[in-house]
Design a protein around this motif. Structure first.
Motif, PDB file in Angstrom:
ATOM      1  N   GLU A  13       0.844  -1.198   0.000  1.00 52.87           N
ATOM      2  CA  GLU A  13       0.000   0.000   0.000  1.00 52.87           C
ATOM      3  C   GLU A  13       0.879   1.249   0.000  1.00 52.87           C
ATOM      4  OE1 GLU A  13      -3.134   2.397   2.757  1.00 52.87           O
ATOM      5  OE2 GLU A  13      -2.614   0.358   3.374  1.00 52.87           O
ATOM      6  N   ILE A  14       0.577   2.168  -0.905  1.00 47.38           N
ATOM      7  CA  ILE A  14       1.346   3.411  -0.987  1.00 47.38           C
ATOM      8  C   ILE A  14       0.648   4.496  -0.166  1.00 47.38           C
ATOM      9  CG2 ILE A  14       2.163   5.233  -2.548  1.00 47.38           C
ATOM     10  CD1 ILE A  14       2.406   3.117  -4.740  1.00 47.38           C
ATOM     11  N   LEU A  15       1.399   5.153   0.702  1.00 52.08           N
ATOM     12  CA  LEU A  15       0.844   6.252   1.502  1.00 52.08           C
ATOM     13  C   LEU A  15       0.662   7.476   0.614  1.00 52.08           C
ATOM     14  CD1 LEU A  15       3.123   6.044   4.688  1.00 52.08           C
ATOM     15  CD2 LEU A  15       0.889   4.965   4.308  1.00 52.08           C
ATOM     16  N   HIS A  16      -0.400   8.227   0.869  1.00 54.12           N
ATOM     17  CA  HIS A  16      -0.669   9.417   0.070  1.00 54.12           C
ATOM     18  C   HIS A  16      -0.538  10.700   0.886  1.00 54.12           C
ATOM     19  CE1 HIS A  16      -2.849   6.283  -2.359  1.00 54.12           C
ATOM     20  NE2 HIS A  16      -2.011   6.809  -3.219  1.00 54.12           N
ATOM     21  N   PHE A  17       0.090  11.697   0.283  1.00 51.41           N
ATOM     22  CA  PHE A  17       0.180  13.030   0.855  1.00 51.41           C
ATOM     23  C   PHE A  17      -1.226  13.524   1.173  1.00 51.41           C
ATOM     24  CE2 PHE A  17       0.344  17.682   0.288  1.00 51.41           C
ATOM     25  CZ  PHE A  17       1.401  18.006   1.106  1.00 51.41           C
ATOM     26  N   PRO A  18      -1.531  14.132   2.317  1.00 56.11           N
ATOM     27  CA  PRO A  18      -0.599  14.554   3.376  1.00 56.11           C
ATOM     28  C   PRO A  18      -0.506  13.588   4.564  1.00 56.11           C
ATOM     29  CG  PRO A  18      -2.696  15.674   3.654  1.00 56.11           C
ATOM     30  CD  PRO A  18      -2.878  14.664   2.551  1.00 56.11           C
ATOM     31  N   VAL A  68       1.406  11.333  -4.548  1.00 53.75           N
ATOM     32  CA  VAL A  68       0.572  12.507  -4.862  1.00 53.75           C
ATOM     33  C   VAL A  68       0.035  12.324  -6.284  1.00 53.75           C
ATOM     34  CG1 VAL A  68       0.439  15.012  -4.525  1.00 53.75           C
ATOM     35  CG2 VAL A  68       2.435  13.787  -3.676  1.00 53.75           C
ATOM     36  N   PRO A  69      -0.784  11.280  -6.498  1.00 53.24           N
ATOM     37  CA  PRO A  69      -1.182  10.932  -7.864  1.00 53.24           C
ATOM     38  C   PRO A  69      -1.901  12.066  -8.588  1.00 53.24           C
ATOM     39  CG  PRO A  69      -2.477   9.727  -6.228  1.00 53.24           C
ATOM     40  CD  PRO A  69      -1.371  10.383  -5.496  1.00 53.24           C
ATOM     41  N   GLY A  70      -1.539  12.251  -9.844  1.00 55.20           N
ATOM     42  CA  GLY A  70      -2.210  13.246 -10.681  1.00 55.20           C
ATOM     43  C   GLY A  70      -1.669  14.654 -10.533  1.00 55.20           C
ATOM     44  N   VAL A  71      -0.678  14.845  -9.662  1.00 57.67           N
ATOM     45  CA  VAL A  71      -0.113  16.179  -9.460  1.00 57.67           C
ATOM     46  C   VAL A  71       1.298  16.231 -10.034  1.00 57.67           C
ATOM     47  CG1 VAL A  71       0.658  17.850  -7.722  1.00 57.67           C
ATOM     48  CG2 VAL A  71      -1.493  16.621  -7.400  1.00 57.67           C
ATOM     49  N   TYR A  72       1.532  17.212 -10.888  1.00 58.55           N
ATOM     50  CA  TYR A  72       2.852  17.392 -11.503  1.00 58.55           C
ATOM     51  C   TYR A  72       3.210  18.865 -11.380  1.00 58.55           C
ATOM     52  CZ  TYR A  72       1.649  12.872 -13.373  1.00 58.55           C
ATOM     53  OH  TYR A  72       1.259  11.551 -13.463  1.00 58.55           O
ATOM     54  N   ASP A  73       4.445  19.151 -10.973  1.00 57.92           N
ATOM     55  CA  ASP A  73       4.857  20.550 -10.899  1.00 57.92           C
ATOM     56  C   ASP A  73       6.378  20.643 -10.950  1.00 57.92           C
ATOM     57  OD1 ASP A  73       4.708  23.374 -10.541  1.00 57.92           O
ATOM     58  OD2 ASP A  73       2.876  23.087  -9.348  1.00 57.92           O
ATOM     59  N   SER A  74       6.848  21.870 -11.203  1.00 53.75           N
ATOM     60  CA  SER A  74       8.279  22.095 -11.397  1.00 53.75           C
ATOM     61  C   SER A  74       9.013  22.234 -10.073  1.00 53.75           C
ATOM     62  CB  SER A  74       8.500  23.362 -12.215  1.00 53.75           C
ATOM     63  OG  SER A  74       7.894  23.197 -13.470  1.00 53.75           O
ATOM     64  N   VAL A  75      10.163  21.574 -10.017  1.00 52.99           N
ATOM     65  CA  VAL A  75      11.023  21.649  -8.840  1.00 52.99           C
ATOM     66  C   VAL A  75      12.450  21.899  -9.317  1.00 52.99           C
ATOM     67  CG1 VAL A  75      11.924  20.365  -6.849  1.00 52.99           C
ATOM     68  CG2 VAL A  75       9.552  20.030  -7.560  1.00 52.99           C
ATOM     69  N   LYS A 121      10.429  14.193   3.248  1.00 55.55           N
ATOM     70  CA  LYS A 121       9.997  15.315   2.417  1.00 55.55           C
ATOM     71  C   LYS A 121       9.355  14.846   1.111  1.00 55.55           C
ATOM     72  CE  LYS A 121      11.353  19.924   1.086  1.00 55.55           C
ATOM     73  NZ  LYS A 121      12.183  21.046   1.454  1.00 55.55           N
ATOM     74  N   VAL A 122       8.192  15.394   0.805  1.00 48.50           N
ATOM     75  CA  VAL A 122       7.473  15.099  -0.433  1.00 48.50           C
ATOM     76  C   VAL A 122       7.668  16.288  -1.374  1.00 48.50           C
ATOM     77  CG1 VAL A 122       5.201  14.527  -1.408  1.00 48.50           C
ATOM     78  CG2 VAL A 122       5.795  13.774   0.901  1.00 48.50           C
ATOM     79  N   PHE A 123       7.788  16.036  -2.683  1.00 46.25           N
ATOM     80  CA  PHE A 123       8.184  17.113  -3.608  1.00 46.25           C
ATOM     81  C   PHE A 123       7.261  18.329  -3.589  1.00 46.25           C
ATOM     82  CE2 PHE A 123       5.667  17.537  -7.580  1.00 46.25           C
ATOM     83  CZ  PHE A 123       4.734  16.517  -7.421  1.00 46.25           C
ATOM     84  N   VAL A 124       5.971  18.110  -3.270  1.00 45.47           N
ATOM     85  CA  VAL A 124       5.049  19.248  -3.268  1.00 45.47           C
ATOM     86  C   VAL A 124       5.391  20.261  -2.175  1.00 45.47           C
ATOM     87  CG1 VAL A 124       3.119  18.025  -4.348  1.00 45.47           C
ATOM     88  CG2 VAL A 124       3.363  17.969  -1.873  1.00 45.47           C
ATOM     89  N   PHE A 130      -4.041  23.554  -1.795  1.00 44.87           N
ATOM     90  CA  PHE A 130      -4.915  23.101  -2.872  1.00 44.87           C
ATOM     91  C   PHE A 130      -4.731  21.592  -3.095  1.00 44.87           C
ATOM     92  CE2 PHE A 130      -5.505  22.202  -7.419  1.00 44.87           C
ATOM     93  CZ  PHE A 130      -6.829  22.581  -7.567  1.00 44.87           C
ATOM     94  N   ILE A 131      -3.474  21.162  -3.102  1.00 50.22           N
ATOM     95  CA  ILE A 131      -3.160  19.742  -3.332  1.00 50.22           C
ATOM     96  C   ILE A 131      -3.697  18.878  -2.177  1.00 50.22           C
ATOM     97  CG2 ILE A 131      -1.261  18.071  -3.513  1.00 50.22           C
ATOM     98  CD1 ILE A 131       0.307  20.405  -4.963  1.00 50.22           C
TER      99      ILE A 131
END
Ligand code: NI
Length: 166
Positions: A5-10, A94-101, A141-144, A154-155
């Motif tokens: 099972e994968i844990l989901h943010f937050p 954080v499925p479905g979320v993509y952003d620049s880092v 730490k999670v990338f978001v 929002f996420i």
């Protein structure tokens, strides 16, 4: 092998700091097999033990399209870095979320394999970003969390809506 099972943010467990791996035993190999199956099943290119609620410093990565180039990093540590690169990231937590880092473009990573042998290897491009992203997970730490607090809120709301039923 088993799907994990994968844990989901937050989920607060994603913020736990992983411990050094000291036993290079059968149990560790089994965990890697299970993590690999879980990553491939979810079309991921990287997975940290923290994401499956195991606080061990262990990450796996496979950036190949054929899903047959699994790389295992036990106790990984960035020992030097240079340059800067901005890329779009996503995460199975954080499925479905993509952003620049912004990340280091080039890194040297010291790590161990499943037998405990020590290596230092240089990575650039996608592999460099991926290793940094996964090591972040081991440090809780999670990338978001690199994004603005507005985006993070929002996420969080979006994730809570998606996983409300679970
Ligand atoms: Ni991730």
């Amino acid at each position: 092998m088993a799907l994990l099972e994968i844990l989901h943010f937050p989920d607060p467990r994603l913020h736990l700091k992983a411990h050094l791996v000291k036993s290079f035993d059968k149990e560790l190999k089994k965990l890697v097999d299970d993590m690999a199956q879980t990553m491939y099943q979810n079309d991921g290119i990287g997975l940290a033990a923290t994401q499956v609620n195991i606080q061990k410093r262990l990450i796996i990565i496979d950036v190949s399209k054929s899903n047959d180039q699994l790389l295992v990093f036990v106790n990984p540590e960035v020992v030097s870095r240079s340059g800067e690169v901005i890329g779009e990231e996503g995460c199975l937590s954080v499925p479905g979320v993509y952003d620049s880092v912004t990340r280091s473009e080039n890194i040297s990573v010291k790590f161990q394999d499943l037998e405990g042998n020590i290596y230092t290897k240089d990575y650039t491009g996608l592999m460099s970003v991926c290793v940094q992203h996964e090591i972040d997970h081991l440090d809780g730490k999670v990338f978001v969390e690199y994004l603005s607090s507005l985006k993070q809120n929002f996420i969080k709301k979006k994730m809570k809506k998606i996983f409300k039923s679970q």
